[in-house]
Design a protein around this motif. Sequence first.
Motif, PDB file in Angstrom:
ATOM      1  N   GLU A  85       0.844  -1.192   0.000  1.00 24.75           N
ATOM      2  CA  GLU A  85       0.000   0.000   0.000  1.00 24.75           C
ATOM      3  C   GLU A  85       0.879   1.241   0.000  1.00 24.75           C
ATOM      4  OE1 GLU A  85      -2.727   0.128   3.251  1.00 24.75           O
ATOM      5  OE2 GLU A  85      -3.629  -1.785   2.752  1.00 24.75           O
ATOM      6  N   MET A 134       0.329   5.661   0.329  1.00 31.05           N
ATOM      7  CA  MET A 134      -0.619   6.722   0.641  1.00 31.05           C
ATOM      8  C   MET A 134      -0.778   7.677  -0.529  1.00 31.05           C
ATOM      9  SD  MET A 134      -0.656   9.672   3.591  1.00 31.05           S
ATOM     10  CE  MET A 134      -0.497   8.506   4.916  1.00 31.05           C
ATOM     11  N   ASP A 144      -5.444   4.993   0.466  1.00 25.09           N
ATOM     12  CA  ASP A 144      -4.389   3.987   0.316  1.00 25.09           C
ATOM     13  C   ASP A 144      -4.484   3.354  -1.061  1.00 25.09           C
ATOM     14  OD1 ASP A 144      -3.259   4.121   2.954  1.00 25.09           O
ATOM     15  OD2 ASP A 144      -5.097   3.176   3.670  1.00 25.09           O
TER      16      ASP A 144
END
Length: 103
Positions: free
Chosen positions: A3, A5, A23
């Motif tokens: 993931e 941001m 995410d």
Amino acid sequence: EHERMVQALAVVSGEVIGSVFGDLKADGTVVLDLIQINARYRGNGIGQRLIEQFRENARGMGATRIVIENFNPEFGVNIDRTRRFYRQCGFVAVDDGSFFMNL
């Protein structure tokens, strides 16, 4: 799961007045986790501009869609107005209450 941001910020005179965070998943889907606008600045198009910037940032990171999985406005927020806001930004409502936008 991998993931990263994704974010967008609105800043006025050095103060962050709005933000969007999400995410980016390995499959190219961004899960939008949070959008907030300082109450003094709501109704001026800042939210839509933040979503536009968030969308561009996500696309630039290789995302193919944005989803809002847990539509749960904070206490005191008008749910119908929030749903209308997401639709105006280009999101499509799904029967389960979530929203999505293909990039």
